[in-house]
Design an enzyme around this catalytic site. Sequence first.
Site, PDB file in Angstrom:
ATOM      1  N   THR A  15       0.914  -1.413   0.117  1.00 33.19           N
ATOM      2  CA  THR A  15       0.176  -0.051   0.000  1.00 33.19           C
ATOM      3  C   THR A  15       0.921   1.233   0.049  1.00 33.19           C
ATOM      4  O   THR A  15       0.507   2.337  -0.564  1.00 33.19           O
ATOM      5  CB  THR A  15      -0.895   0.026   1.220  1.00 33.19           C
ATOM      6  OG1 THR A  15      -1.618  -1.259   1.071  1.00 33.19           O
ATOM      7  CG2 THR A  15      -1.783   1.149   1.217  1.00 33.19           C
ATOM      8  N   SER A  58       1.546  -7.639  -1.289  1.00 32.91           N
ATOM      9  CA  SER A  58       2.358  -8.657  -0.576  1.00 32.91           C
ATOM     10  C   SER A  58       1.694 -10.001  -0.433  1.00 32.91           C
ATOM     11  O   SER A  58       2.037 -10.936   0.104  1.00 32.91           O
ATOM     12  CB  SER A  58       2.890  -8.289   0.856  1.00 32.91           C
ATOM     13  OG  SER A  58       1.719  -8.005   2.042  1.00 32.91           O
TER      14      SER A  58
HETATM   15  N1  ASP Z   1      -2.512  -5.726   0.459  1.00 34.38           N
HETATM   16  C1  ASP Z   1      -1.548  -5.020   0.697  1.00 34.38           C
HETATM   17  C2  ASP Z   1      -0.183  -5.672   0.791  1.00 34.38           C
HETATM   18  O1  ASP Z   1      -0.057  -6.199   1.726  1.00 34.38           O
HETATM   19  C3  ASP Z   1      -1.813  -4.265   2.096  1.00 34.38           C
HETATM   20  C4  ASP Z   1      -0.895  -3.176   2.799  1.00 34.38           C
HETATM   21  O2  ASP Z   1       0.344  -3.251   2.151  1.00 34.38           O
HETATM   22  O3  ASP Z   1      -1.116  -2.583   3.702  1.00 34.38           O
HETATM   23  O4  ASP Z   1       0.510  -5.526   0.079  1.00 34.38           O
END
Ligand code: ASP
Length: 343
Positions: A15, A58
């Site tokens: 994010t 991620s």
């Molecule tokens: N879906 C995102 C990730 O883990 C969530 C984040 O970065 O907070 O890449």
Amino acid sequence: MSNRSSILIIFTGGTIGMIKKVDSYVPINFNELIKYFPELDNLNYYLEIIGFNPPIDSAEMSPTIWIKIVEIIEKNYTKFDGFVVLHGTDTMAYTASAISFMLQNLNKPVVFTGSQLPIGVHRTDAKENLITSIEIAGSRSFGKANVPEVCIYFENKLMRGNRTHKCSSNEFNAFSSNNYPILAQAGIDINYNQNVISKGALKTLKIHKNIKQNVGVLKLFPGIAKETVSSLLKNDFFDAIILQTYGCGNTIQEKWFIDELVNFNNEGKILINSSQCETGSIVQGRYQTSQILIDLDVISSFDMTFESVITKTMILLGESTNKKIFKKKFLQSFCGEITKIDK
Ligand code: ASP
């Protein structure tokens, strides 16, 4: 020669490197990302940045990418005083745990961070998280790193990476370190709790890159069917199964269940006991419902996080699937991930 600390930032995605387009968050590439951080030009650090292309959410993290991160650190280890890894929050605790085991004899900081709100959003937590992480990665006393270990910095707290768990999907305070004290608290000053921070290794850095993924997880729940248990314990693919048991390590007593464990165990395969609780330790034998696990020589994970148990298992299986060798190494603390509590 300059006295400024030199930091390598490794941008993997998450994010922190996203902007909002229409209704969802989408990744932007690294050159776009740094435009949102004009502050970086004014920091008193020598900074270099390596960005993944494309950056990843991620949820796509894998052992192959852990190896890629470790190789970047290995290649640049002597050139930089510290490393900051920008990573999505969802699997950050897994990657931080894995990297802590893969980088043995570390004596420089590797600080993971990310954000809950994308950089392009006004209330983003990205800036504070990144800037303080750089400060921590560059912090030295008498020429020696203040935090020579793999850690996660998030929302004012610095935590040992292999002790963390993502505990919230919507709060800025997204990570907990339930079984180990916080390494530092950031307020007006950053207060380091040196008593609980690793002293750093004197030996040369040693890298583990062999990772074996033949590990399964059997999470117990009341009503679990024999078929569900058999699908894992009768499957030849697995060298090790992590039992996610209740409380301090208690398990189902039904005969069919015990028989499944006995058969798996008789094949010389590895069973590990990890609790579904986030705080406390496995204490096999405290209740009668865990006595059988002692009889079967199931390996206690004591107070390790699940993220540490699974990544340590994959890395140790890469060295040996022999139960005796595995058990001896599993019970050793590689870098502060386990506290053994005797009954
Ligand atoms: N879906 C995102 C990730 O883990 C969530 C984040 O970065 O907070 O890449």
